[in-house]
Design a protein around this motif. Structure first.
Motif, short mmCIF file in Angstrom:
data_model
loop_
_atom_site.label_atom_id
_atom_site.label_comp_id
_atom_site.label_asym_id
_atom_site.label_seq_id
_atom_site.Cartn_x
_atom_site.Cartn_y
_atom_site.Cartn_z
N ASP A 229 0.81 -1.22 0.00
CA ASP A 229 0.00 0.00 0.00
C ASP A 229 0.85 1.27 0.00
O ASP A 229 0.42 2.30 -0.50
CB ASP A 229 -0.92 0.02 1.23
CG ASP A 229 -1.95 -1.09 1.18
OD1 ASP A 229 -2.27 -1.54 0.06
OD2 ASP A 229 -2.42 -1.52 2.24
N SER A 230 2.05 1.20 0.56
CA SER A 230 2.90 2.38 0.65
C SER A 230 4.24 2.08 -0.02
O SER A 230 5.11 1.47 0.59
CB SER A 230 3.14 2.76 2.12
OG SER A 230 1.91 3.03 2.76
N PRO A 231 4.40 2.47 -1.29
CA PRO A 231 5.62 2.14 -2.02
C PRO A 231 6.85 2.85 -1.48
O PRO A 231 6.80 4.03 -1.13
CB PRO A 231 5.31 2.61 -3.45
CG PRO A 231 4.27 3.68 -3.28
CD PRO A 231 3.46 3.26 -2.09
N THR A 232 7.94 2.13 -1.40
CA THR A 232 9.23 2.70 -1.02
C THR A 232 10.27 2.24 -2.03
O THR A 232 9.99 1.42 -2.90
CB THR A 232 9.66 2.24 0.38
OG1 THR A 232 9.89 0.82 0.35
CG2 THR A 232 8.58 2.54 1.41
N ALA A 233 11.46 2.74 -1.89
CA ALA A 233 12.52 2.37 -2.83
C ALA A 233 12.80 0.87 -2.78
O ALA A 233 13.23 0.28 -3.76
CB ALA A 233 13.79 3.16 -2.49
N GLU A 234 12.57 0.23 -1.61
CA GLU A 234 12.88 -1.18 -1.48
C GLU A 234 11.73 -2.09 -1.91
O GLU A 234 11.88 -3.31 -1.98
CB GLU A 234 13.22 -1.51 -0.01
CG GLU A 234 14.47 -0.82 0.51
CD GLU A 234 14.24 0.63 0.87
OE1 GLU A 234 13.06 1.01 1.08
OE2 GLU A 234 15.21 1.39 0.93
N LEU A 239 9.07 -7.30 -2.50
CA LEU A 239 7.80 -7.92 -2.82
C LEU A 239 7.99 -9.17 -3.66
O LEU A 239 7.35 -10.20 -3.42
CB LEU A 239 6.93 -6.90 -3.57
CG LEU A 239 5.42 -7.16 -3.60
CD1 LEU A 239 4.87 -7.31 -2.20
CD2 LEU A 239 4.72 -6.01 -4.32
N GLN A 240 8.86 -9.12 -4.65
CA GLN A 240 9.11 -10.29 -5.50
C GLN A 240 9.72 -11.42 -4.67
O GLN A 240 9.32 -12.58 -4.80
CB GLN A 240 10.05 -9.91 -6.64
CG GLN A 240 9.43 -8.93 -7.62
CD GLN A 240 10.45 -8.44 -8.65
OE1 GLN A 240 11.18 -9.23 -9.23
NE2 GLN A 240 10.48 -7.13 -8.88
N LEU A 284 8.54 -13.19 8.07
CA LEU A 284 8.71 -11.75 8.23
C LEU A 284 8.31 -11.06 6.93
O LEU A 284 9.07 -11.03 5.96
CB LEU A 284 10.17 -11.42 8.57
CG LEU A 284 10.47 -9.96 8.89
CD1 LEU A 284 9.67 -9.51 10.12
CD2 LEU A 284 11.96 -9.74 9.13
N TYR A 285 7.10 -10.52 6.91
CA TYR A 285 6.57 -9.91 5.69
C TYR A 285 7.13 -8.50 5.52
O TYR A 285 7.36 -7.80 6.50
CB TYR A 285 5.04 -9.82 5.76
CG TYR A 285 4.37 -11.15 5.93
CD1 TYR A 285 4.17 -11.99 4.84
CD2 TYR A 285 3.94 -11.59 7.19
CE1 TYR A 285 3.55 -13.22 5.00
CE2 TYR A 285 3.33 -12.82 7.35
CZ TYR A 285 3.13 -13.63 6.26
OH TYR A 285 2.53 -14.84 6.41
N PRO A 286 7.31 -8.08 4.26
CA PRO A 286 7.71 -6.67 4.03
C PRO A 286 6.65 -5.73 4.59
O PRO A 286 5.46 -6.02 4.55
CB PRO A 286 7.78 -6.58 2.50
CG PRO A 286 7.97 -7.98 2.03
CD PRO A 286 7.24 -8.85 3.01
N GLU A 287 7.09 -4.61 5.12
CA GLU A 287 6.18 -3.66 5.77
C GLU A 287 5.11 -3.18 4.80
O GLU A 287 5.40 -2.78 3.67
CB GLU A 287 6.98 -2.46 6.27
CG GLU A 287 6.15 -1.48 7.09
CD GLU A 287 5.65 -2.08 8.38
OE1 GLU A 287 4.58 -1.65 8.84
OE2 GLU A 287 6.33 -2.98 8.92
N THR A 324 -8.89 -8.03 7.50
CA THR A 324 -8.17 -9.20 7.02
C THR A 324 -6.71 -9.08 7.43
O THR A 324 -6.19 -7.99 7.65
CB THR A 324 -8.25 -9.33 5.49
OG1 THR A 324 -7.79 -8.11 4.90
CG2 THR A 324 -9.68 -9.59 5.05
N GLY A 325 -6.03 -10.20 7.50
CA GLY A 325 -4.61 -10.18 7.82
C GLY A 325 -3.78 -9.87 6.59
O GLY A 325 -4.29 -9.49 5.54
N ARG A 326 -2.47 -10.05 6.73
CA ARG A 326 -1.59 -9.78 5.60
C ARG A 326 -1.73 -10.83 4.51
O ARG A 326 -1.40 -10.56 3.35
CB ARG A 326 -0.14 -9.74 6.08
CG ARG A 326 0.18 -8.53 6.95
CD ARG A 326 1.68 -8.37 7.09
NE ARG A 326 1.98 -7.13 7.79
CZ ARG A 326 3.22 -6.66 7.93
NH1 ARG A 326 4.23 -7.33 7.41
NH2 ARG A 326 3.44 -5.53 8.57
N VAL A 327 -2.17 -12.02 4.88
CA VAL A 327 -2.32 -13.11 3.91
C VAL A 327 -3.76 -13.57 3.90
O VAL A 327 -4.34 -13.86 4.96
CB VAL A 327 -1.39 -14.29 4.26
CG1 VAL A 327 -1.60 -15.43 3.28
CG2 VAL A 327 0.06 -13.85 4.26
#
Length: 447
Positions: A229-234, A239-240, A284-287, A324-327
């Protein structure tokens, strides 16, 4: 750039602040960008730019809906409109400020190219934003500039934005075409074309697709759509990597990962064995990232169908992101996903079946959950009490109260009530009535 006389800084810019009725959102720009702007023009104008940047993004999507497509693309677009608004304020406050196009705007432009959105739509979005930003600045100037200065300041706003947007359009066009050329000359273009052909149901030779994608398209597939939802440089690399690792944790021997923009990834895993009984819970999911999984399907048709399932699961997350959760797994939300294909009709259905129990409040949520578990456990008070960790008498009271709020005989509409309860469990406020609205616009059909 035209050579015009500049009367100097616009002092009214330093007086800007966001509307008190507006709830400030976190900035979409980098911390460095915000810190630099705050040092130069102050926190009030920066807050104003954040609010106006969000409004510009909403206006663009309303006028050019193709530039939207969900929360993640919206945040990328907002990052660009916010950066452009900040740059306009800096130029108004300091005529010698850097006129370079913000990098945050270029990030969104590259994503438009990767999403294969037409350049004409991108340029129309810029024109729409130009008009809206001009209007917002004129209104702010009218309110804060001294009457004797307004005419000159209006002229300055008009000329500055004309020059800025002219240069902005030229740079965005060049960046778009460069990114498009990079995409065409990479192997990613051929892979994406093949994947989209499969998803569109076009005839595809399995052997050729397997060789190009380095993936067994004739196998058993588990699809996932991942986005932030919040794009960053990383974001892109994280995500991939996360999508691939999650598929492998679920038993996939090989994976196919296809970025479809800066903040969205489509991926498939070739599943040789049954999915492990316990899904990974300590990963550990990406933020700020979400993952919507499809069902396990077989062959080329299954490749497409599992992705479609994942899209339905992703839509559930978009409808109720806080519930909902992250997954999210499609089999866990299949019924609400099917029912919500026509969301207005589902809202009416929930209101008809649940009556006053369809109010969006903590109390009715407690009653709905109790009634749902009671019915799913074949009306066992003891089983429901054990799952809720309450006394049996508490379940008895709640079930009785819930049936009173239904407004009709539960026995005659049992399948419908259970479907409505499942829809409210997954979709929450998206299908409920606000608590203050204690009655239907129309009476329930059972009355």
């Amino acid at each position: 750039m035209t050579d015009r006389h500049d009367p100097g800084p616009s002092d009214w810019v330093f007086q800007l602040t966001h509307d008190l009725a507006y709830t400030p959102r976190a900035s979409a720009s980098s911390e460095r960008t915000i810190a630099d702007a705050t040092d130069r023009i102050g926190p009030g104008p920066v807050d104003w730019a954040v609010a106006v940047g969000e409004e510009l993004a909403l206006v663009i999507i309303r006028e050019v809906p193709e530039l939207g497509g969900g929360q993640a693309p919206f945040e990328t677009l907002r990052m660009g409109t916010e950066a452009a608004t900040l740059r306009a304020l800096l130029l108004l406050a300091d005529p010698a400020a850097d006129r370079a196009i913000p990098e945050e705007s270029l990030l969104g432009d590259r994503e438009f190219a990767r999403r294969r959105l037409g350049l004409d739509k991108v340029l129309r979005g810029i024109r729409v934003a130009h008009a809206a930003l001009t209007q917002a600045l004129m209104a702010a100037c009218q309110e804060r500039a001294a009457p004797s200065e307004r005419s000159e300041q209006f002229r300055r706003i008009s000329e500055l934005l004309f020059d800025f947007i002219d240069e902005f359009s030229s740079r965005m066009t060049a960046e778009y075409l460069a990114e498009h050329d990079r995409w065409l000359t990479s192997g990613a273009a051929a892979r994406e074309e093949t994947v989209r052909a499969i998803l569109d149901g076009q005839p595809v030779r399995e052997e050729a697709a397997r060789d190009l994608l380095a993936y067994r398209v004739e196998g058993r597939h588990l699809a996932v759509i991942a986005w932030c939802d919040s794009p960053t440089a990383e974001t892109p690399g994280d995500l991939q990597r996360a999508a691939a690792e999650l598929l492998q944790l679920r038993g996939c021997s090989s994976v196919l990962v296809l970025p479809t923009g800066r903040t969205t990834v489509w991926a498939w895993g070739d599943l040789h064995a049954p999915i492990p009984a316990a899904a990974p819970g300590a990963y550990l999911y990406p933020e700020g990232c979400r993952f919507a999984f499809g069902s396990v399907r077989h062959g080329l048709t299954g490749f497409r169908q599992s992705h479609e399932d994942a899209r339905h699961a992703a839509r559930i997350v978009e409808l109720n992101p806080h519930g909902t959760g992250r997954v999210v797994d499609y089999p866990d939300v299949e019924l609400p996903a099917l029912l919500s294909a026509d969301l207005p009709a589902l809202r009416r259905f929930v209101g008809d079946e649940l009556g006053a129990l369809a109010a969006d409040s903590p109390h009715t949520e407690q009653l709905r959950r109790t009634l749902r578990l009671y019915l799913r456990n074949e009306r066992s008070l003891m089983a429901a009490a054990a799952q809720l960790h309450v006394a049996r008498n508490t379940v008895t009271y709640r079930v009785k109260r819930a049936q009173e709020l239904l407004g009709h005989d539960l026995a005659t509409q049992l399948p419908e009530v259970m479907a409505a309860l499942e829809a409210t469990r997954v979709l929450g406020a998206a299908v409920l009535r606000p608590e203050a609205n204690g009655s239907h616009d129309d009476p329930p059909r059972h009355l």
